[in-house]
Motif scaffolding. Structure first.
Motif, PDB file in Angstrom:
ATOM      1  N   ARG A 110       0.808  -1.225   0.000  1.00 14.25           N
ATOM      2  CA  ARG A 110       0.000   0.000   0.000  1.00 14.25           C
ATOM      3  C   ARG A 110       0.839   1.272   0.000  1.00 14.25           C
ATOM      4  O   ARG A 110       0.316   2.351  -0.310  1.00 14.25           O
ATOM      5  CB  ARG A 110      -0.918   0.026   1.236  1.00 14.25           C
ATOM      6  CG  ARG A 110      -1.750  -1.232   1.408  1.00 14.25           C
ATOM      7  CD  ARG A 110      -2.505  -1.610   0.151  1.00 14.25           C
ATOM      8  NE  ARG A 110      -3.466  -0.594  -0.258  1.00 14.25           N
ATOM      9  CZ  ARG A 110      -4.149  -0.628  -1.406  1.00 14.25           C
ATOM     10  NH1 ARG A 110      -3.940  -1.617  -2.263  1.00 14.25           N
ATOM     11  NH2 ARG A 110      -5.010   0.327  -1.705  1.00 14.25           N
ATOM     12  N   THR A 111       2.121   1.186   0.371  1.00 12.06           N
ATOM     13  CA  THR A 111       2.971   2.373   0.447  1.00 12.06           C
ATOM     14  C   THR A 111       4.286   2.101  -0.259  1.00 12.06           C
ATOM     15  O   THR A 111       4.957   1.098   0.014  1.00 12.06           O
ATOM     16  CB  THR A 111       3.248   2.776   1.911  1.00 12.06           C
ATOM     17  OG1 THR A 111       2.010   3.081   2.562  1.00 12.06           O
ATOM     18  CG2 THR A 111       4.155   3.991   1.982  1.00 12.06           C
ATOM     19  N   LEU A 112       4.669   2.997  -1.161  1.00 10.82           N
ATOM     20  CA  LEU A 112       5.927   2.884  -1.892  1.00 10.82           C
ATOM     21  C   LEU A 112       6.699   4.178  -1.700  1.00 10.82           C
ATOM     22  O   LEU A 112       6.232   5.260  -2.058  1.00 10.82           O
ATOM     23  CB  LEU A 112       5.663   2.638  -3.382  1.00 10.82           C
ATOM     24  CG  LEU A 112       6.885   2.587  -4.301  1.00 10.82           C
ATOM     25  CD1 LEU A 112       7.803   1.427  -3.940  1.00 10.82           C
ATOM     26  CD2 LEU A 112       6.449   2.500  -5.767  1.00 10.82           C
ATOM     27  N   VAL A 113       7.887   4.069  -1.117  1.00 10.62           N
ATOM     28  CA  VAL A 113       8.753   5.220  -0.876  1.00 10.62           C
ATOM     29  C   VAL A 113       9.974   5.074  -1.779  1.00 10.62           C
ATOM     30  O   VAL A 113      10.714   4.097  -1.667  1.00 10.62           O
ATOM     31  CB  VAL A 113       9.189   5.311   0.595  1.00 10.62           C
ATOM     32  CG1 VAL A 113       9.987   6.591   0.834  1.00 10.62           C
ATOM     33  CG2 VAL A 113       7.979   5.251   1.523  1.00 10.62           C
ATOM     34  N   VAL A 114      10.179   6.038  -2.670  1.00 10.79           N
ATOM     35  CA  VAL A 114      11.197   5.916  -3.714  1.00 10.79           C
ATOM     36  C   VAL A 114      12.268   6.979  -3.534  1.00 10.79           C
ATOM     37  O   VAL A 114      11.973   8.154  -3.301  1.00 10.79           O
ATOM     38  CB  VAL A 114      10.567   6.054  -5.112  1.00 10.79           C
ATOM     39  CG1 VAL A 114      11.633   5.954  -6.204  1.00 10.79           C
ATOM     40  CG2 VAL A 114       9.498   4.985  -5.323  1.00 10.79           C
ATOM     41  N   ALA A 115      13.528   6.554  -3.678  1.00  8.57           N
ATOM     42  CA  ALA A 115      14.650   7.485  -3.617  1.00  8.57           C
ATOM     43  C   ALA A 115      14.761   8.235  -4.934  1.00  8.57           C
ATOM     44  O   ALA A 115      15.287   7.721  -5.917  1.00  8.57           O
ATOM     45  CB  ALA A 115      15.944   6.733  -3.328  1.00  8.57           C
ATOM     46  N   ILE A 165      -2.216   3.158  -4.198  1.00 10.37           N
ATOM     47  CA  ILE A 165      -0.894   3.054  -3.583  1.00 10.37           C
ATOM     48  C   ILE A 165      -0.376   4.458  -3.295  1.00 10.37           C
ATOM     49  O   ILE A 165      -0.346   5.319  -4.171  1.00 10.37           O
ATOM     50  CB  ILE A 165       0.090   2.307  -4.504  1.00 10.37           C
ATOM     51  CG1 ILE A 165      -0.420   0.894  -4.781  1.00 10.37           C
ATOM     52  CG2 ILE A 165       1.487   2.265  -3.885  1.00 10.37           C
ATOM     53  CD1 ILE A 165       0.461   0.119  -5.741  1.00 10.37           C
ATOM     54  N   ALA A 166       0.031   4.691  -2.044  1.00  9.59           N
ATOM     55  CA  ALA A 166       0.622   5.978  -1.674  1.00  9.59           C
ATOM     56  C   ALA A 166       2.090   5.975  -2.059  1.00  9.59           C
ATOM     57  O   ALA A 166       2.866   5.164  -1.556  1.00  9.59           O
ATOM     58  CB  ALA A 166       0.469   6.206  -0.174  1.00  9.59           C
ATOM     59  N   ALA A 225      13.743  10.337   7.484  1.00 10.99           N
ATOM     60  CA  ALA A 225      12.727  10.773   6.530  1.00 10.99           C
ATOM     61  C   ALA A 225      12.096   9.575   5.839  1.00 10.99           C
ATOM     62  O   ALA A 225      10.864   9.517   5.661  1.00 10.99           O
ATOM     63  CB  ALA A 225      13.352  11.720   5.504  1.00 10.99           C
ATOM     64  N   TYR A 226      12.908   8.607   5.432  1.00  3.42           N
ATOM     65  CA  TYR A 226      12.368   7.396   4.803  1.00  3.42           C
ATOM     66  C   TYR A 226      11.483   6.627   5.783  1.00  3.42           C
ATOM     67  O   TYR A 226      10.417   6.117   5.404  1.00  3.42           O
ATOM     68  CB  TYR A 226      13.502   6.507   4.309  1.00  3.42           C
ATOM     69  CG  TYR A 226      14.083   6.954   2.987  1.00  3.42           C
ATOM     70  CD1 TYR A 226      13.411   6.701   1.799  1.00  3.42           C
ATOM     71  CD2 TYR A 226      15.292   7.640   2.942  1.00  3.42           C
ATOM     72  CE1 TYR A 226      13.939   7.114   0.583  1.00  3.42           C
ATOM     73  CE2 TYR A 226      15.827   8.057   1.732  1.00  3.42           C
ATOM     74  CZ  TYR A 226      15.148   7.795   0.558  1.00  3.42           C
ATOM     75  OH  TYR A 226      15.668   8.214  -0.651  1.00  3.42           O
ATOM     76  N   LEU A 227      11.908   6.521   7.027  1.00  5.58           N
ATOM     77  CA  LEU A 227      11.114   5.816   8.028  1.00  5.58           C
ATOM     78  C   LEU A 227       9.759   6.494   8.214  1.00  5.58           C
ATOM     79  O   LEU A 227       8.711   5.828   8.214  1.00  5.58           O
ATOM     80  CB  LEU A 227      11.872   5.779   9.360  1.00  5.58           C
ATOM     81  CG  LEU A 227      11.094   5.252  10.572  1.00  5.58           C
ATOM     82  CD1 LEU A 227      10.703   3.791  10.391  1.00  5.58           C
ATOM     83  CD2 LEU A 227      11.904   5.439  11.856  1.00  5.58           C
ATOM     84  N   LEU A 228       9.758   7.806   8.361  1.00  2.00           N
ATOM     85  CA  LEU A 228       8.507   8.529   8.571  1.00  2.00           C
ATOM     86  C   LEU A 228       7.571   8.372   7.381  1.00  2.00           C
ATOM     87  O   LEU A 228       6.355   8.219   7.555  1.00  2.00           O
ATOM     88  CB  LEU A 228       8.809  10.013   8.823  1.00  2.00           C
ATOM     89  CG  LEU A 228       9.494  10.333  10.154  1.00  2.00           C
ATOM     90  CD1 LEU A 228      10.009  11.762  10.154  1.00  2.00           C
ATOM     91  CD2 LEU A 228       8.541  10.097  11.317  1.00  2.00           C
ATOM     92  N   ALA A 229       8.121   8.396   6.177  1.00  2.00           N
ATOM     93  CA  ALA A 229       7.282   8.219   4.990  1.00  2.00           C
ATOM     94  C   ALA A 229       6.703   6.811   4.938  1.00  2.00           C
ATOM     95  O   ALA A 229       5.530   6.616   4.584  1.00  2.00           O
ATOM     96  CB  ALA A 229       8.095   8.509   3.736  1.00  2.00           C
ATOM     97  N   THR A 232       3.836   6.583   7.646  1.00  2.00           N
ATOM     98  CA  THR A 232       2.642   7.419   7.521  1.00  2.00           C
ATOM     99  C   THR A 232       2.028   7.415   6.126  1.00  2.00           C
ATOM    100  O   THR A 232       0.874   7.816   5.964  1.00  2.00           O
ATOM    101  CB  THR A 232       2.973   8.875   7.915  1.00  2.00           C
ATOM    102  OG1 THR A 232       4.002   9.382   7.049  1.00  2.00           O
ATOM    103  CG2 THR A 232       3.474   8.937   9.358  1.00  2.00           C
ATOM    104  N   GLY A 233       2.782   6.994   5.106  1.00  4.94           N
ATOM    105  CA  GLY A 233       2.239   6.886   3.757  1.00  4.94           C
ATOM    106  C   GLY A 233       1.782   8.170   3.125  1.00  4.94           C
ATOM    107  O   GLY A 233       0.707   8.207   2.497  1.00  4.94           O
ATOM    108  N   PRO A 234       2.556   9.251   3.212  1.00  2.00           N
ATOM    109  CA  PRO A 234       2.145  10.488   2.530  1.00  2.00           C
ATOM    110  C   PRO A 234       2.373  10.378   1.025  1.00  2.00           C
ATOM    111  O   PRO A 234       3.190   9.589   0.561  1.00  2.00           O
ATOM    112  CB  PRO A 234       3.066  11.540   3.141  1.00  2.00           C
ATOM    113  CG  PRO A 234       4.319  10.765   3.423  1.00  2.00           C
ATOM    114  CD  PRO A 234       3.880   9.387   3.842  1.00  2.00           C
TER     115      PRO A 234
END
Length: 356
Positions: A110-115, A165-166, A225-229, A232-234
């Protein structure tokens, strides 16, 4: 929650593993890298590891399997070297991002955090802070920047096709820490500035391009910052950098030089191009083009939305890196291996360079 980290053995990935291990909200970590580190050593022992090369088409299936039961994916893998193998870089960086995102969607993440990177931004002609609305068309003469801009275009389409997907895009500045000292020496400087000079001598001066300015962030702060994203899925993009912008005087002082010797950017570029062609340095002149043209980033959105605040100043992050270079610092990861290769007796095999 369970979090998967792609590119978990590298500079940022190692810091992210530390942050995830310290979080009470994370109860499982899946770590993915092309080359698995020593899993008995910290911080790598806290994760379940999979060896997957995202530059290959076959990785799509194995990524989906690895993402089963995962709530968030943090995608950090990026190939910087071998700089001279352009098609390989594209397959790993742009196509690899597509494989990671597609596999995450197929696995129900549900959450994808991309560099992403400051390198995705279009040139700026001023020193004013710019927010995430600045265009992301990249710097045409920098392969890294071109690929980061292409990654942004893919994410535009992916978000439109997968509204459930966030997707967070972390546009970080240069990420520094002591444990990356030996790696950054290998990837960028090679024999140009032997680490023995950093240990033994105070330099009378050091040549630096006129007008150079750098934003950096300590790896520990980037990891937060990656952990928080992930937690929380912003949605959307976030600029991530320490508050201070480094100037030539800061770089000279960190490198134990009494003062900077200003060099016209065109001359600096010509010298860098010559050193690159002569295999003295592994990084091409496109890196200088990018460094001289990207905008100064305004990080207000990350502070307001993620509640993120850097604990290290830019100068502290730079000093930490230079100290790590002097000491050949590294970890039990192939990407961050600590041995000194600043003065090799033979030309290194470029295929040994890490991408995660």
């Amino acid at each position: 929650m369970r979090v998967a980290v792609v590119g978990a053995s590298g500079n940022v990935g190692t810091a992210v593993l530390r942050a995830l291990a310290a979080s009470e909200q994370v109860d499982g970590v899946v770590a993915i890298a092309r080359r698995i580190p020593d899993v008995t050593a910290e911080p790598y022992r806290s994760a379940t590891w999979h060896s997957i090369d995202i530059a290959t088409a076959e990785s799509a299936r194995t990524l989906e399997e690895a993402f089963a039961g995962v709530d968030a994916v943090i995608h950090l893998a990026w190939l910087i070297q071998p700089n001279r193998q352009r098609e390989l870089l594209r397959r790993a960086n742009v196509d690899g991002t597509a494989r990671v995102a597609t596999a995450a969607a197929a696995a129900g993440v549900r959450t994808l955090v991309v560099a992403s990177s400051v390198g995705s931004y279009s040139p700026a002609r001023d020193c004013l802070p710019h927010d995430e609305g600045w265009p992301t068309e990249g710097i045409a003469s920098s392969d890294y920047s071109v690929d980061k801009a292409a990654q942004e275009r893919f994410l535009d389409k992916f978000e439109a096709d997968h509204p459930g997907i966030a997707v967070s895009r972390m546009r970080t500045a240069l990420v520094f820490q002591a444990d990356a000292g030996a790696e950054i020496q290998r990837l960028f400087l090679g024999r140009l500035l032997p680490s023995r000079l950093l240990r033994r001598f105070t330099l009378p001066g050091i040549p630096l391009p006129q007008g150079i300015r750098l934003q950096v962030v300590h790896a520990e702060d980037a990891a937060q910052a990656y952990l928080l994203a992930a937690l929380t899925g912003p949605r959307g993009a976030f600029n991530i950098a320490a508050d201070q912008v480094l100037a030539a005087e800061d770089l000279a002082a960190a490198l134990r030089a009494r003062r900077p010797w200003p060099v016209r950017p065109a001359i600096a570029r010509a010298a860098m191009s010559l050193a690159y062609r002569a295999h003295v340095i592994p990084a091409g002149p496109g890196w200088l083009d990018m460094g001289m043209q990207v905008p100064v980033m305004d990080c207000a959105r990350a502070k307001a939305t993620l509640r993120w605040n850097p604990r290290r100043t830019a100068r502290q992050a730079l000093d930490d890196l230079v100290g790590g270079m002097r000491a050949h610092r590294g970890t039990a990861s192939p990407a961050l291996r600590p041995e000194d290769t600043s003065m090799p007796t033979t030309r290194p095999d470029p295929n040994r360079q890490p991408h995660s």
